[in-house]
Design a protein around this motif. Structure first.
Motif, PDB file in Angstrom:
ATOM      1  N   VAL A 165      -7.714  -9.463  36.906  1.00 26.65           N
ATOM      2  CA  VAL A 165      -7.153 -10.539  35.939  1.00 26.65           C
ATOM      3  C   VAL A 165      -5.849 -10.193  35.297  1.00 26.65           C
ATOM      4  CG1 VAL A 165      -8.478  -9.432  34.095  1.00 26.65           C
ATOM      5  CG2 VAL A 165      -7.889 -11.898  33.789  1.00 26.65           C
ATOM      6  N   ARG A 166      -4.861 -11.098  35.334  1.00 32.16           N
ATOM      7  CA  ARG A 166      -3.580 -10.742  34.780  1.00 32.16           C
ATOM      8  C   ARG A 166      -3.459 -10.886  33.367  1.00 32.16           C
ATOM      9  NH1 ARG A 166      -0.643 -10.884  40.157  1.00 32.16           N
ATOM     10  NH2 ARG A 166       1.563 -10.794  39.095  1.00 32.16           N
ATOM     11  N   HIS A 167      -2.418  -9.904  32.973  1.00 30.07           N
ATOM     12  CA  HIS A 167      -2.347 -10.038  31.516  1.00 30.07           C
ATOM     13  C   HIS A 167      -0.561  -9.624  31.336  1.00 30.07           C
ATOM     14  CE1 HIS A 167      -6.732  -9.551  30.471  1.00 30.07           C
ATOM     15  NE2 HIS A 167      -6.540  -8.460  31.018  1.00 30.07           N
ATOM     16  N   TYR A 168      -0.312  -9.969  30.085  1.00 32.76           N
ATOM     17  CA  TYR A 168       1.279  -9.851  29.751  1.00 32.76           C
ATOM     18  C   TYR A 168       1.410  -8.405  29.231  1.00 32.76           C
ATOM     19  CZ  TYR A 168       4.879  -9.437  26.368  1.00 32.76           C
ATOM     20  OH  TYR A 168       6.107  -8.965  25.579  1.00 32.76           O
ATOM     21  N   PRO A 173       4.282  -6.845  21.233  1.00 31.23           N
ATOM     22  CA  PRO A 173       3.081  -7.460  21.491  1.00 31.23           C
ATOM     23  C   PRO A 173       3.244  -8.967  21.447  1.00 31.23           C
ATOM     24  CG  PRO A 173       3.355  -6.583  19.141  1.00 31.23           C
ATOM     25  CD  PRO A 173       4.378  -6.097  20.192  1.00 31.23           C
ATOM     26  N   ILE A 174       2.340  -9.809  21.966  1.00 24.09           N
ATOM     27  CA  ILE A 174       2.451 -11.198  21.691  1.00 24.09           C
ATOM     28  C   ILE A 174       1.154 -11.552  20.883  1.00 24.09           C
ATOM     29  CG2 ILE A 174       1.972 -13.393  22.822  1.00 24.09           C
ATOM     30  CD1 ILE A 174       4.721 -11.992  23.632  1.00 24.09           C
ATOM     31  N   THR A 238       4.280   3.009  30.748  1.00 23.64           N
ATOM     32  CA  THR A 238       4.587   4.173  30.113  1.00 23.64           C
ATOM     33  C   THR A 238       6.130   3.869  30.019  1.00 23.64           C
ATOM     34  OG1 THR A 238       5.471   4.927  32.566  1.00 23.64           O
ATOM     35  CG2 THR A 238       3.385   5.850  31.366  1.00 23.64           C
ATOM     36  N   THR A 239       6.771   2.764  30.241  1.00 20.03           N
ATOM     37  CA  THR A 239       8.328   2.377  29.968  1.00 20.03           C
ATOM     38  C   THR A 239       8.255   1.850  28.477  1.00 20.03           C
ATOM     39  OG1 THR A 239       8.044   0.217  31.048  1.00 20.03           O
ATOM     40  CG2 THR A 239       8.585   1.981  32.345  1.00 20.03           C
ATOM     41  N   ASP A 240       9.180   1.656  27.824  1.00 21.97           N
ATOM     42  CA  ASP A 240       9.566   1.013  26.534  1.00 21.97           C
ATOM     43  C   ASP A 240       9.497  -0.459  26.503  1.00 21.97           C
ATOM     44  OD1 ASP A 240      10.197   3.276  25.279  1.00 21.97           O
ATOM     45  OD2 ASP A 240      12.174   3.120  25.811  1.00 21.97           O
ATOM     46  N   ASN A 241       9.655  -1.127  27.885  1.00 24.05           N
ATOM     47  CA  ASN A 241       9.324  -2.553  28.037  1.00 24.05           C
ATOM     48  C   ASN A 241       8.206  -2.674  28.901  1.00 24.05           C
ATOM     49  OD1 ASN A 241      11.958  -2.700  26.985  1.00 24.05           O
ATOM     50  ND2 ASN A 241      12.763  -3.892  28.287  1.00 24.05           N
ATOM     51  N   GLY A 242       7.235  -1.912  28.769  1.00 24.51           N
ATOM     52  CA  GLY A 242       5.927  -2.023  29.385  1.00 24.51           C
ATOM     53  C   GLY A 242       4.563  -1.659  28.684  1.00 24.51           C
ATOM     54  N   LYS A 243       5.171  -0.995  27.299  1.00 21.81           N
ATOM     55  CA  LYS A 243       3.814  -0.409  26.610  1.00 21.81           C
ATOM     56  C   LYS A 243       2.965  -1.204  25.779  1.00 21.81           C
ATOM     57  CE  LYS A 243       6.626   1.222  22.588  1.00 21.81           C
ATOM     58  NZ  LYS A 243       6.709   2.466  22.012  1.00 21.81           N
ATOM     59  N   TYR A 244       3.493  -2.561  25.666  1.00 22.73           N
ATOM     60  CA  TYR A 244       2.427  -3.487  24.893  1.00 22.73           C
ATOM     61  C   TYR A 244       1.811  -4.298  25.750  1.00 22.73           C
ATOM     62  CZ  TYR A 244       5.048  -1.688  20.500  1.00 22.73           C
ATOM     63  OH  TYR A 244       5.781  -0.568  19.619  1.00 22.73           O
ATOM     64  N   ILE A 245       0.511  -4.318  25.743  1.00 23.87           N
ATOM     65  CA  ILE A 245      -0.217  -5.069  26.581  1.00 23.87           C
ATOM     66  C   ILE A 245      -0.858  -6.289  25.765  1.00 23.87           C
ATOM     67  CG2 ILE A 245      -2.011  -5.171  28.252  1.00 23.87           C
ATOM     68  CD1 ILE A 245      -1.415  -2.070  28.515  1.00 23.87           C
ATOM     69  N   ALA A 306      -0.284   3.365  25.563  1.00 22.24           N
ATOM     70  CA  ALA A 306       0.006   1.925  25.673  1.00 22.24           C
ATOM     71  C   ALA A 306      -0.780   1.093  24.456  1.00 22.24           C
ATOM     72  CB  ALA A 306      -0.539   1.210  26.795  1.00 22.24           C
ATOM     73  N   LYS A 307      -0.123   0.160  23.827  1.00 18.10           N
ATOM     74  CA  LYS A 307      -0.827  -0.609  22.835  1.00 18.10           C
ATOM     75  C   LYS A 307      -1.369  -1.983  23.286  1.00 18.10           C
ATOM     76  CE  LYS A 307       0.776   2.759  20.208  1.00 18.10           C
ATOM     77  NZ  LYS A 307      -0.256   3.820  19.398  1.00 18.10           N
ATOM     78  N   VAL A 308      -2.780  -2.150  23.183  1.00 19.97           N
ATOM     79  CA  VAL A 308      -3.308  -3.161  23.688  1.00 19.97           C
ATOM     80  C   VAL A 308      -3.709  -4.175  22.538  1.00 19.97           C
ATOM     81  CG1 VAL A 308      -5.303  -4.142  25.010  1.00 19.97           C
ATOM     82  CG2 VAL A 308      -4.232  -1.806  25.584  1.00 19.97           C
ATOM     83  N   ASN A 309      -3.516  -5.373  22.815  1.00 23.35           N
ATOM     84  CA  ASN A 309      -4.052  -6.152  21.730  1.00 23.35           C
ATOM     85  C   ASN A 309      -4.763  -7.655  22.375  1.00 23.35           C
ATOM     86  OD1 ASN A 309      -1.185  -7.350  22.101  1.00 23.35           O
ATOM     87  ND2 ASN A 309      -1.926  -8.860  20.589  1.00 23.35           N
ATOM     88  N   GLU A 310      -5.718  -8.281  21.584  1.00 26.88           N
ATOM     89  CA  GLU A 310      -6.157  -9.579  22.243  1.00 26.88           C
ATOM     90  C   GLU A 310      -5.400 -10.661  21.442  1.00 26.88           C
ATOM     91  OE1 GLU A 310     -10.365  -9.714  21.876  1.00 26.88           O
ATOM     92  OE2 GLU A 310     -10.586  -8.024  23.235  1.00 26.88           O
TER      93      GLU A 310
END
Length: 344
Positions: A165-168, A173-174, A238-245, A306-310
């Motif tokens: 399942v694909r996520h941003y 963060p969004i 692990t990149t600055d532009n990829g760590k917020y999921i 990484a930071k994960v939010n719903e």
């Protein structure tokens, strides 16, 4: 002199006949399968890292097909070694250079079978249970028939796999759709997927998968979207532009396990059944590996910073509905979309 010429001609004829006989035996043994003899099957996916659900699935395919055939069917697995682009694999399957391949709906549409893009629509499914119910049921059977008929039997679908399942994930963060405005996002740059991301206010951007880590690291692109097992494996988190999921869950992906239908029809009935049994086992193995790796990859990303939010997905789902309606009308599969919606 004439006797010598006749003798030479006779020896050449005997040698030619012997060689021709040897060539014929070798051809039958390597595998048309028409006589029930030994056959060799080349199976391929495009992922170069063997620690991948695709590899688990094809290895199970190999295990079952070789065991059930008592070794009379040999299966050779290629992990990105005969093509890292799905378009390459589709072409090899059509030409007979591969016998079993795994591809996404997007690349199947390039063969002129527009209906398969149904499975690429954003927010088509809302859970794995929903996805499995659809692909393993009437809709999946109908799609398999469309693929076989419209490809003139070049492609026969023998199983539905998933790529997760694909996520941003991106540099921030969004929390609402407004947060996407102006962000570049690595995704498809044409078709209904690109149209959807444009509707959110983001900017679809083309970056090769193998170059995406560097693109995120060097601020070439602000964000991307994919499933945990794939982007975590590549260390995008692990990149600055990829760590917020942000768990947008916009695509429960579908992948097609295909064989060359014309070649498949040349096998004996017993060989065909063995291949179908192996395909069924591979479907189960690939899905189990994928579901397990999603949880593991998510935890790995969190453990590594990484930071994960719903997020409330409803506004995103509502945005997708008119795009779905328009797309299926152009594909001519409005009835299939309704069956998918009714299955929720």
């Amino acid at each position: 002199m004439k006797k010598f010429q006749l003798l030479a001609f006779g020896l050449a004829l005997v040698l030619f006949t012997a060689l021709a006989g040897c060539g014929s035996d070798e051809s039958a043994g390597s595998g048309s399968g028409k006589d029930g003899g030994k056959i060799k099957i080349v199976a391929a996916h495009n992922q170069t890292d063997p620690d991948n659900p695709y590899q688990d699935g094809l290895l199970k395919f190999k295990e079952v097909v070789e065991s059930k055939s008592d070794g009379n069917i040999e299966l050779e697995v290629h992990a990105g070694t005969i093509g890292t682009e799905e378009s390459e694999l589709v072409e090899k399957l059509k030409l007979g250079a591969a016998d079993v391949v795994l591809v996404s709906p997007g690349f199947m549409t390039q063969t002129g079978i527009k209906e398969v893009d149904l499975f690429a629509l954003p927010y088509l499914f809302d859970s794995y249970d929903h996805w499995e119910q659809v692909v393993d049921g009437e809709v999946g059977d109908k799609m398999a028939k469309i693929i076989n008929e419209k490809s003139n039997n070049d492609f026969k679908l023998i199983g539905y796999w998933s790529a997760g399942v694909r996520h941003y994930y991106g540099k921030k963060p969004i929390n609402s759709m407004d947060d996407l405005k102006g962000l570049t996002i690595r995704t498809q740059t044409s078709g209904v997927v690109a149209d959807y991301w444009k509707q959110t206010g983001s900017v679809p951007t083309d970056v090769a998968w193998g170059e995406l880590y560097q693109a995120l690291q060097q601020d070439v692109v602000d964000s991307a979207e994919n499933a945990y097992p794939y982007f975590v494996q590549q260390n995008h988190h692990t990149t600055d532009n990829g760590k917020y999921i942000t768990e947008t869950g916009h695509d429960y992906t579908t992948r097609f396990l295909l064989v060359n239908g014309n070649k498949f029809d040349e096998y004996t009935e017993e060989q065909r059944q063995i291949i179908l049994d192996a395909a069924e086992a591979s479907v189960k193995a690939e899905r189990e590996a994928l579901y397990k790796q999603e949880d593991e990859a998510k935890q790995k990303a969190i453990d590594e910073g990484a930071k994960v939010n719903e997020i409330d997905r409803q506004p995103f789902i509502e945005l997708a509905k008119p795009l779905q309606d328009k797309a299926v009308k152009e594909m001519g599969v409005e009835d299939l979309l309704q069956k998918i919606r009714d299955a929720k």
